[in-house]
Design a protein around this motif. Sequence first.
Motif, short mmCIF file in Angstrom:
data_model
loop_
_atom_site.label_atom_id
_atom_site.label_comp_id
_atom_site.label_asym_id
_atom_site.label_seq_id
_atom_site.Cartn_x
_atom_site.Cartn_y
_atom_site.Cartn_z
N ARG A 185 51.25 46.17 43.20
CA ARG A 185 52.53 45.40 42.44
C ARG A 185 52.48 45.39 40.86
NH1 ARG A 185 52.47 39.97 45.72
NH2 ARG A 185 54.04 39.34 44.35
N TRP A 192 45.74 41.43 50.97
CA TRP A 192 46.27 40.69 49.80
C TRP A 192 45.77 41.13 48.51
CZ3 TRP A 192 45.76 34.65 49.04
CH2 TRP A 192 46.62 34.26 48.26
N GLU A 220 50.30 34.36 41.08
CA GLU A 220 49.70 34.51 42.16
C GLU A 220 48.29 35.15 42.21
OE1 GLU A 220 50.66 37.42 46.18
OE2 GLU A 220 51.83 37.44 44.41
N LYS A 241 54.20 40.41 37.11
CA LYS A 241 55.07 39.39 38.00
C LYS A 241 54.07 38.75 38.80
CE LYS A 241 59.43 41.84 37.80
NZ LYS A 241 60.43 42.49 38.55
N THR A 242 52.86 39.00 38.99
CA THR A 242 51.79 38.39 39.95
C THR A 242 50.76 37.64 39.02
OG1 THR A 242 50.63 40.48 39.91
CG2 THR A 242 52.24 39.84 41.45
N LEU A 283 48.32 43.27 45.76
CA LEU A 283 48.23 42.78 44.26
C LEU A 283 48.04 43.86 43.36
CD1 LEU A 283 46.31 39.45 44.50
CD2 LEU A 283 48.70 39.71 43.79
N GLU A 332 59.58 34.09 39.72
CA GLU A 332 59.99 33.71 40.61
C GLU A 332 61.30 32.86 40.22
OE1 GLU A 332 56.92 31.85 42.86
OE2 GLU A 332 56.04 33.45 43.16
N SER A 366 46.73 41.75 33.03
CA SER A 366 46.66 42.78 34.19
C SER A 366 45.17 43.44 34.19
CB SER A 366 47.66 43.81 34.02
OG SER A 366 47.59 44.66 32.91
#
Length: 247
Positions: free
Chosen positions: A79, A72, A87, A83-84, A76, A236, A26
């Motif tokens: 969030r 976008w 992505e 969990k990304t 990100l 997901e 992160s």
Amino acid sequence: MIKLDEQTDIDTLPDDMRQHLFSMDSKGMKWLIFSFVFIVMNVVGGVLLVADPFVTTYMVIAAPVMIIINVWAFALMIRNPQKTQLEVVLFTAFLFASYAFGLLLISHKFAYFVAGVEGISFFIGVLILYLGTIVYFIRYYHKTLSTLEGEVEAKEPAKWMWKIFAAGPAIGLFIYHGFLKGAFASELILVVLVVLFGVLSIYLSIKMFYKYAFMKLNLPLVVFVQSSHGQMTEFEDVEEDDYEDEN
């Protein structure tokens, strides 16, 4: 690309293949977004696009891409980064693709409105260079991620990119004699650098697109960054117990 057996020991994989199975933490994700979107794209790219002479057409073409990337990126940032992680890889691929697109516009602007290029030869030449770069790296990563034999040298793209930048002076002379004979040295250097960084952006974009596709194809083997509670994050359609605790 090859789909690996779920019991595969990733330490036995070729270097380039193994590197495509690690996600970004992160902290690294937030640094990337802040630096490469809010500073490099918005500030540096924006200044180059609006710098004298200001040409409305370039801003009209570039604005939708910049808006999409910024929205976008902001999504990100707010969030849950746990969990990304997948992505973010896809986002990075699109980010560098947008860089290549923007640098194509900027090189066109400076060549035609600053260095005084006439005709379409320069634009066609840059497009050919871009397309050649795309084809080369698509073929390279398709081969790299399709074999376990280690036949492809992992650092080949990096070597190729260094050769391109080392050839910068020669490329500059070619552009000068072919298109920019009336340009000052500073204008020539600027155009050459913009074109070369566009090529670099294409390489990084393709690399990240293949990384994302390879991670999705081999999701049980992907090494995700763990949460602060020492548990693997849910992603997901993948159950939490699909991943092994790396601790």
